[in-house]
Design a protein around this motif. Structure first.
Motif, PDB file in Angstrom:
ATOM      1  N   ALA A  10       6.906  19.003  -6.137  1.00 28.30           N
ATOM      2  CA  ALA A  10       6.448  17.778  -6.941  1.00 28.30           C
ATOM      3  C   ALA A  10       6.237  16.697  -5.785  1.00 28.30           C
ATOM      4  O   ALA A  10       6.631  16.869  -4.724  1.00 28.30           O
ATOM      5  CB  ALA A  10       7.759  17.331  -7.855  1.00 28.30           C
ATOM      6  N   PRO A  11       5.424  15.804  -6.093  1.00 25.60           N
ATOM      7  CA  PRO A  11       5.326  14.737  -5.277  1.00 25.60           C
ATOM      8  C   PRO A  11       6.286  14.006  -4.798  1.00 25.60           C
ATOM      9  O   PRO A  11       7.467  13.892  -5.648  1.00 25.60           O
ATOM     10  CB  PRO A  11       4.257  13.590  -5.908  1.00 25.60           C
ATOM     11  N   ARG A  12       6.446  13.829  -3.667  1.00 23.74           N
ATOM     12  CA  ARG A  12       7.754  13.019  -3.032  1.00 23.74           C
ATOM     13  C   ARG A  12       7.524  11.697  -2.366  1.00 23.74           C
ATOM     14  O   ARG A  12       6.646  11.739  -1.376  1.00 23.74           O
ATOM     15  CB  ARG A  12       8.299  14.203  -1.997  1.00 23.74           C
ATOM     16  N   MET A  13       8.324  10.481  -2.556  1.00 25.96           N
ATOM     17  CA  MET A  13       7.911   9.404  -2.212  1.00 25.96           C
ATOM     18  C   MET A  13       8.930   9.309  -0.710  1.00 25.96           C
ATOM     19  O   MET A  13      10.151   9.413  -0.959  1.00 25.96           O
ATOM     20  CB  MET A  13       8.660   8.321  -3.139  1.00 25.96           C
ATOM     21  N   MET A  14       8.247   9.377   0.463  1.00 25.63           N
ATOM     22  CA  MET A  14       8.977   9.541   1.438  1.00 25.63           C
ATOM     23  C   MET A  14       9.643   8.350   1.956  1.00 25.63           C
ATOM     24  O   MET A  14      10.692   8.331   2.456  1.00 25.63           O
ATOM     25  CB  MET A  14       8.183  10.298   2.567  1.00 25.63           C
ATOM     26  N   THR A  51       1.014  -1.155  -0.034  1.00 21.57           N
ATOM     27  CA  THR A  51       0.006   0.246   0.065  1.00 21.57           C
ATOM     28  C   THR A  51       0.799   1.302   0.055  1.00 21.57           C
ATOM     29  O   THR A  51       1.967   1.235   0.701  1.00 21.57           O
ATOM     30  CB  THR A  51      -0.881  -0.056   1.319  1.00 21.57           C
ATOM     31  N   VAL A  52       0.426   2.257  -0.801  1.00 22.31           N
ATOM     32  CA  VAL A  52       1.175   3.464  -0.708  1.00 22.31           C
ATOM     33  C   VAL A  52       0.246   4.352  -0.370  1.00 22.31           C
ATOM     34  O   VAL A  52      -0.916   4.656  -0.948  1.00 22.31           O
ATOM     35  CB  VAL A  52       1.905   3.992  -2.111  1.00 22.31           C
ATOM     36  N   VAL A  53       0.202   5.085   0.605  1.00 25.50           N
ATOM     37  CA  VAL A  53      -0.558   6.297   1.329  1.00 25.50           C
ATOM     38  C   VAL A  53      -0.091   7.739   0.723  1.00 25.50           C
ATOM     39  O   VAL A  53       1.040   8.085   0.805  1.00 25.50           O
ATOM     40  CB  VAL A  53      -0.541   6.421   2.882  1.00 25.50           C
ATOM     41  N   CYS A  54      -1.046   8.469  -0.075  1.00 26.53           N
ATOM     42  CA  CYS A  54      -0.762   9.560  -0.604  1.00 26.53           C
ATOM     43  C   CYS A  54      -1.419  10.552   0.414  1.00 26.53           C
ATOM     44  O   CYS A  54      -2.529  10.793   0.555  1.00 26.53           O
ATOM     45  CB  CYS A  54      -1.415   9.669  -2.107  1.00 26.53           C
ATOM     46  N   VAL A  77       4.746   5.709   2.081  1.00 28.52           N
ATOM     47  CA  VAL A  77       4.004   7.001   2.329  1.00 28.52           C
ATOM     48  C   VAL A  77       4.784   8.017   1.240  1.00 28.52           C
ATOM     49  O   VAL A  77       5.929   8.208   0.919  1.00 28.52           O
ATOM     50  CB  VAL A  77       4.379   7.626   3.573  1.00 28.52           C
ATOM     51  N   LEU A  78       3.931   8.776   0.725  1.00 29.41           N
ATOM     52  CA  LEU A  78       4.202   9.797  -0.487  1.00 29.41           C
ATOM     53  C   LEU A  78       3.349  11.040  -0.265  1.00 29.41           C
ATOM     54  O   LEU A  78       2.133  11.075   0.085  1.00 29.41           O
ATOM     55  CB  LEU A  78       3.659   9.219  -1.864  1.00 29.41           C
ATOM     56  N   ASN A 123       7.987   6.839  11.790  1.00 28.13           N
ATOM     57  CA  ASN A 123       8.987   8.050  11.573  1.00 28.13           C
ATOM     58  C   ASN A 123       8.824   9.065  10.601  1.00 28.13           C
ATOM     59  O   ASN A 123       8.959  10.311  10.423  1.00 28.13           O
ATOM     60  CB  ASN A 123      10.417   7.475  11.685  1.00 28.13           C
ATOM     61  N   CYS A 124       8.595   8.432   9.208  1.00 28.50           N
ATOM     62  CA  CYS A 124       8.228   9.090   8.014  1.00 28.50           C
ATOM     63  C   CYS A 124       7.235  10.296   8.186  1.00 28.50           C
ATOM     64  O   CYS A 124       7.218  11.194   7.840  1.00 28.50           O
ATOM     65  CB  CYS A 124       7.963   8.286   7.061  1.00 28.50           C
ATOM     66  N   THR A 125       5.966   9.789   9.027  1.00 26.24           N
ATOM     67  CA  THR A 125       4.973  10.703   9.113  1.00 26.24           C
ATOM     68  C   THR A 125       5.150  11.906  10.003  1.00 26.24           C
ATOM     69  O   THR A 125       4.446  12.953   9.827  1.00 26.24           O
ATOM     70  CB  THR A 125       3.572   9.876   9.472  1.00 26.24           C
ATOM     71  N   ALA A 126       6.070  11.452  11.076  1.00 22.84           N
ATOM     72  CA  ALA A 126       6.444  12.801  11.843  1.00 22.84           C
ATOM     73  C   ALA A 126       7.183  13.703  11.335  1.00 22.84           C
ATOM     74  O   ALA A 126       7.279  14.778  11.916  1.00 22.84           O
ATOM     75  CB  ALA A 126       6.973  11.959  13.023  1.00 22.84           C
ATOM     76  N   GLN A 127       7.768  13.261   9.969  1.00 26.39           N
ATOM     77  CA  GLN A 127       8.878  14.347   9.572  1.00 26.39           C
ATOM     78  C   GLN A 127       7.973  15.035   8.359  1.00 26.39           C
ATOM     79  O   GLN A 127       8.776  16.007   7.790  1.00 26.39           O
ATOM     80  CB  GLN A 127       9.822  13.427   8.889  1.00 26.39           C
ATOM     81  N   ILE A 128       6.764  14.717   8.025  1.00 24.65           N
ATOM     82  CA  ILE A 128       6.100  15.305   6.845  1.00 24.65           C
ATOM     83  C   ILE A 128       5.849  16.810   7.311  1.00 24.65           C
ATOM     84  O   ILE A 128       5.391  17.099   8.471  1.00 24.65           O
ATOM     85  CB  ILE A 128       4.915  14.633   6.363  1.00 24.65           C
ATOM     86  N   GLU A 129       6.241  17.887   6.545  1.00 25.98           N
ATOM     87  CA  GLU A 129       5.917  19.239   6.634  1.00 25.98           C
ATOM     88  C   GLU A 129       4.776  19.723   5.689  1.00 25.98           C
ATOM     89  O   GLU A 129       4.846  19.157   4.513  1.00 25.98           O
ATOM     90  CB  GLU A 129       7.107  19.979   6.799  1.00 25.98           C
ATOM     91  N   ILE A 130       3.969  20.721   6.239  1.00 24.92           N
ATOM     92  CA  ILE A 130       3.275  21.449   5.283  1.00 24.92           C
ATOM     93  C   ILE A 130       4.096  21.943   4.196  1.00 24.92           C
ATOM     94  O   ILE A 130       4.836  22.953   4.683  1.00 24.92           O
ATOM     95  CB  ILE A 130       2.236  22.440   6.003  1.00 24.92           C
ATOM     96  N   ASP A 131       3.720  21.994   2.943  1.00 19.61           N
ATOM     97  CA  ASP A 131       4.549  22.643   2.036  1.00 19.61           C
ATOM     98  C   ASP A 131       3.444  22.839   0.420  1.00 19.61           C
ATOM     99  O   ASP A 131       3.426  21.639   0.056  1.00 19.61           O
ATOM    100  CB  ASP A 131       5.838  21.788   1.652  1.00 19.61           C
ATOM    101  N   GLY A 132       3.559  24.088   0.110  1.00 19.59           N
ATOM    102  CA  GLY A 132       2.916  24.301  -1.094  1.00 19.59           C
ATOM    103  C   GLY A 132       1.270  24.902  -0.855  1.00 19.59           C
ATOM    104  O   GLY A 132       0.611  24.212  -0.268  1.00 19.59           O
ATOM    105  N   ASP A 133       0.812  25.146  -1.984  1.00 19.94           N
ATOM    106  CA  ASP A 133      -0.372  25.653  -1.948  1.00 19.94           C
ATOM    107  C   ASP A 133      -1.462  24.770  -2.515  1.00 19.94           C
ATOM    108  O   ASP A 133      -2.661  24.604  -2.369  1.00 19.94           O
ATOM    109  CB  ASP A 133      -0.610  26.873  -2.835  1.00 19.94           C
ATOM    110  N   ALA A 134      -0.856  23.728  -3.608  1.00 17.80           N
ATOM    111  CA  ALA A 134      -2.106  22.787  -4.045  1.00 17.80           C
ATOM    112  C   ALA A 134      -1.349  21.378  -4.088  1.00 17.80           C
ATOM    113  O   ALA A 134      -0.043  21.419  -4.153  1.00 17.80           O
ATOM    114  CB  ALA A 134      -2.373  23.307  -5.438  1.00 17.80           C
ATOM    115  N   VAL A 135      -2.065  20.403  -4.423  1.00 19.80           N
ATOM    116  CA  VAL A 135      -1.580  19.175  -4.598  1.00 19.80           C
ATOM    117  C   VAL A 135      -1.571  18.792  -5.902  1.00 19.80           C
ATOM    118  O   VAL A 135      -2.276  19.476  -6.742  1.00 19.80           O
ATOM    119  CB  VAL A 135      -2.354  18.231  -3.900  1.00 19.80           C
TER     120      VAL A 135
END
Length: 355
Positions: free
Chosen positions: A56-60, A4-7, A49-50, A72-84
């Motif tokens: 651009a979309p980033r594969m974490m 599974t890949v969670v976007c 997790v992506l 650990n990956c979800t804890a490091q995600i930061e808000i970035d950008g105006d749109a998906v």
């Protein structure tokens, strides 16, 4: 068994506080619970997790069975950008699934949409048909902008689903995102097995709060611990009763509490064979007989229907396979690691009971 890949939607829109505590944190909690659910459903399942916003979309993290990496990956995600960029993100997720190490894993994408989608509906439908052709299921979680995105996401879902393998869930504002998803098809899966969860979310109908079908090792360990604790309590109670004066005024044992000599001798002989001790030591034989009797008492208290010693192994005439396995594990541990300690404690107990 799935890969599974969670976007994840990490755009500026997720700062909105219409979900508790905000869209981004509510989404992060839901992703963590989802990773737990996938790993508990099958330990060979993998989760990646992506992020969809930013330049651009980033594969974490690529699909992995290591749950700690996902958390650990979800804890490091930061808000970035105006749109998906939903179209590009879904195609990158498909590419990651295509190169999964275990080809036996079914492919699934879980898409969290918490901000407006800029792609045209026709372009999304074209991508969805490609995913369907490659047997990729897609679960869509729409929140925050569910009304604005409804037409595009529903069209995408209709084009990608095959035999109801994909799901669409719309979560209204004010609801707790993870609570809604736990009872939804996104967490329940195609089999409807559900999610037992951790941290206070266990199904209380199961013994010890653990579903043995999802985590048999933990259920067996808890059962073994319970049986060992009962054995310790029973041994302590018998020793206290012996020291408090079970013997009558003449110094002889009370006939009502004294074990039958024939049965005790028989159990002592079988115990001696199982524990590989010297048959010429009658005191030790008697101690081991009492030890084996204690195990029989524990089995009877657990509601079992019979107890027998056959070639040194304890077998239970009941269909409770897990209890049988737990008792076998407990006996094996006693034979290998605690034999000398058990023998010494039993001999002391017998000596204390003699006049």
């Amino acid at each position: 068994m799935e890969a599974t890949v969670v976007c994840v939607d990490n755009s500026e829109w997720t700062r909105n506080g219409d979900y508790t505590p905000d869209r981004f944190q509510a989404q992060s909690d839901a992703v963590n619970f989802l990773a737990h659910a996938k790993s508990q459903a099958n330990p060979e399942s993998a989760v990646g997790v992506l992020t969809m916003a930013g330049r651009a979309p980033r594969m974490m993290v690529t699909p992995t069975s290591d749950l700690s990496k996902v958390l650990n990956c979800t804890a490091q995600i930061e808000i970035d950008g105006d749109a998906v960029n939903m179209g590009a993100a879904v195609q990158i997720a498909h590419l990651a699934l295509k190169h999964r190490p275990n080809k036996n894993q079914r492919q699934r994408i879980v898409l969290f949409a918490g901000s407006p989608i800029s792609e045209e509906k026709d372009a999304l439908v074209k991508i969805a048909k490609k995913l369907k052709k490659n047997n990729v299921a897609v679960d869509i979680v729409s929140f925050g902008c569910e009304a604005e995105n409804a037409e595009k996401l529903q069209a995408f879902h209709s084009a990608v689903t095959s035999s109801d393998n994909s799901h669409y869930v719309s979560v209204p504002a004010g609801a707790i995102l993870s609570d809604v998803l736990i009872s939804s098809p996104v967490f329940q899966g195609e089999s409807g097995a559900g999610y037992s969860g951790t941290g206070g979310m266990e199904n209380e109908s199961y013994e010890f709060g653990v579903d043995p079908n999802l985590d048999p090792d933990l259920a067996i360990a808890l059962r073994v611990s319970m049986e060992e604790e009962r054995a310790r309590q029973n041994a302590a109670a018998r020793e206290a009763a012996a020291q408090s004066g079970e013997a009558g005024p003449s110094g002889e044992e009370n006939p009502a509490t004294a074990p039958a000599p024939a049965a005790e001798a028989k159990q002592g002989a079988k115990a001696g064979e199982a524990m590989e001790v010297d048959d010429e030591d009658p005191l030790l034989q008697e101690a081991l007989a009492i030890s084996m009797q204690a195990i029989g008492d524990d089995v009877a208290q657990a509601g079992k229907t019979g107890q027998a010693a056959v070639e040194g192994d304890v077998s239970i005439t009941d269909d409770d396979a897990q209890l049988q396995m737990a008792l076998q594990m407990s006996m094996e541990g006693a034979r290998q690691g605690q034999k000398e300690e058990l023998d010494r404690a039993s001999v002391l107990s017998v000596a204390a009971r003699r006049p």
